[in-house]
Design a protein around this motif. Sequence first.
Motif, short mmCIF file in Angstrom:
data_model
loop_
_atom_site.label_atom_id
_atom_site.label_comp_id
_atom_site.label_asym_id
_atom_site.label_seq_id
_atom_site.Cartn_x
_atom_site.Cartn_y
_atom_site.Cartn_z
N THR A 192 0.92 -1.27 -0.16
CA THR A 192 0.14 0.06 -0.07
C THR A 192 0.85 1.32 0.10
O THR A 192 1.26 1.42 1.18
CB THR A 192 -0.91 0.00 1.15
OG1 THR A 192 -1.61 -1.28 1.28
CG2 THR A 192 -1.88 1.27 1.15
N VAL A 193 1.16 1.78 -1.27
CA VAL A 193 2.15 2.94 -1.23
C VAL A 193 1.34 3.88 -2.23
O VAL A 193 0.30 4.48 -1.70
CB VAL A 193 3.35 2.53 -1.79
CG1 VAL A 193 4.47 3.74 -1.56
CG2 VAL A 193 3.79 1.19 -1.00
N SER A 194 1.98 4.50 -3.11
CA SER A 194 1.51 5.71 -3.79
C SER A 194 0.27 5.56 -4.59
O SER A 194 -0.85 6.36 -4.65
CB SER A 194 2.47 6.49 -4.60
OG SER A 194 3.02 5.52 -5.63
N THR B 77 6.96 9.27 -0.71
CA THR B 77 7.02 8.38 0.12
C THR B 77 7.71 8.01 1.39
O THR B 77 8.89 8.18 1.56
CB THR B 77 7.13 7.09 -0.60
OG1 THR B 77 6.60 6.96 -1.93
CG2 THR B 77 6.83 5.62 0.27
N ASP C 258 6.38 3.16 -6.11
CA ASP C 258 5.88 1.68 -5.84
C ASP C 258 6.89 0.70 -6.01
O ASP C 258 6.94 -0.35 -5.31
CB ASP C 258 4.57 1.37 -6.29
CG ASP C 258 3.46 2.51 -5.76
OD1 ASP C 258 3.82 3.31 -4.94
OD2 ASP C 258 2.48 1.94 -5.52
N ARG D 143 8.29 -1.75 -3.13
CA ARG D 143 8.11 -3.09 -3.21
C ARG D 143 9.45 -3.76 -3.01
O ARG D 143 9.66 -4.80 -2.34
CB ARG D 143 7.58 -3.55 -4.40
CG ARG D 143 7.38 -4.99 -4.65
CD ARG D 143 6.80 -5.66 -6.12
NE ARG D 143 7.53 -5.23 -6.98
CZ ARG D 143 7.18 -4.92 -8.36
NH1 ARG D 143 5.77 -5.55 -8.71
NH2 ARG D 143 7.93 -4.63 -9.18
N CYS E 20 2.67 -7.91 -6.12
CA CYS E 20 1.98 -6.40 -6.55
C CYS E 20 1.98 -6.16 -7.66
O CYS E 20 2.72 -5.26 -8.44
CB CYS E 20 2.57 -5.18 -5.60
SG CYS E 20 1.50 -4.02 -5.52
N ILE F 31 1.45 -2.85 -10.32
CA ILE F 31 2.73 -2.17 -10.49
C ILE F 31 3.11 -2.02 -12.06
O ILE F 31 3.24 -1.02 -12.60
CB ILE F 31 4.09 -2.05 -9.53
CG1 ILE F 31 3.58 -1.81 -7.98
CG2 ILE F 31 5.08 -1.34 -10.04
CD1 ILE F 31 4.92 -2.16 -7.26
#
Length: 335
Positions: free
Chosen positions: A102-104, A144, A183, A187, A204, A207
């Motif tokens: 769970t990032v940008s 981030t 991201d 990751r 993920c 991406i």
Amino acid sequence: IGPCDTRWETVRGIVAGLALMLDGAYDLTRVRIFDNRYIGGHGYTNVNFDFAGVRPHIATAPLCSSGYYPVAGHQLSDYLYGSDYLINVPALKSHTTPHEITVSLKNHYGSCCPADLCGSGGPPTMLALNADAHIRSKTALVVTDGLRGTYNGGPGESPQLWASFPEGAPNTLFFSTDPITTDYWARDLINSERALRGWSLKTCAWIEQGAAEPYSLGIADPQAMDVVRYDPAGAPEAFLPPQGGLVLAANAPNPFRDGTTLRLRLERPGRADLAIFDPSGRLVRVFPERDYPAGYSAVGWDGRDESGRPVGPGAYWARLRSGARSSSRLLLRTE
């Protein structure tokens, strides 16, 4: 500025930095700081954002009355719809779902009403939102917050202790104009920690999906990225903060393919050794203990192990050790 899934200190630093950069062209009263979930409990108060009596507007909800629906059934926040520029401020976080972080990209979960994009539409809906003109064309920066972060569980997890960093935390901020690039490296950082613990890695896949058509949100190929790493340890001597006398500074290039140069700094002349490890902790290469002068020295690594064989692409750790002190650095080798 938002969504802001971080502590207030990071965002205050962004606000203050903009003031220094833009000087007289910067109207602080036009700055909107918002998030949908955590901002109320993360120290976003008027006291913490008071700049000589002038304050930005702080909102604890996305305020959805724009009448604009970037994806079906989801109304875009007024703060994004009416903005000129956007700074996305996610935190470095893993997720409870086995393959996700769970990032940008996922940070825009709270940019619409209702805030259930991932649950109702999955990655395609989330990527479509990021590709909308009111987000894509207005995003000037993604910052981030990896000062602490999580590598297992979430959202809502407390910051976790990282074994892959001597300080117990990444102590890193990622700056990018590209959410895919941000991201990608987030990751990689999370997976390096998980590999060190023998856990499954986060794929993920959104991406790479977001980098491809029809979204084309950024770059997911590390060889095509222009990566610049700033480290206070690499600053001129006069500007170096106290570092306990031993520093393994940023290597260059990083990522690298054929070889890289590591820079180490000793406060005074002494003996030190340097070793390279893979994510599982297996020793890959040793540079035996020897005498080093005070100040900076350079050590080249050709990307080969002790047997002279090229190591595979991936994350590696360099450890500098002198007596009871040590300093570590993440190295990234590409194809």
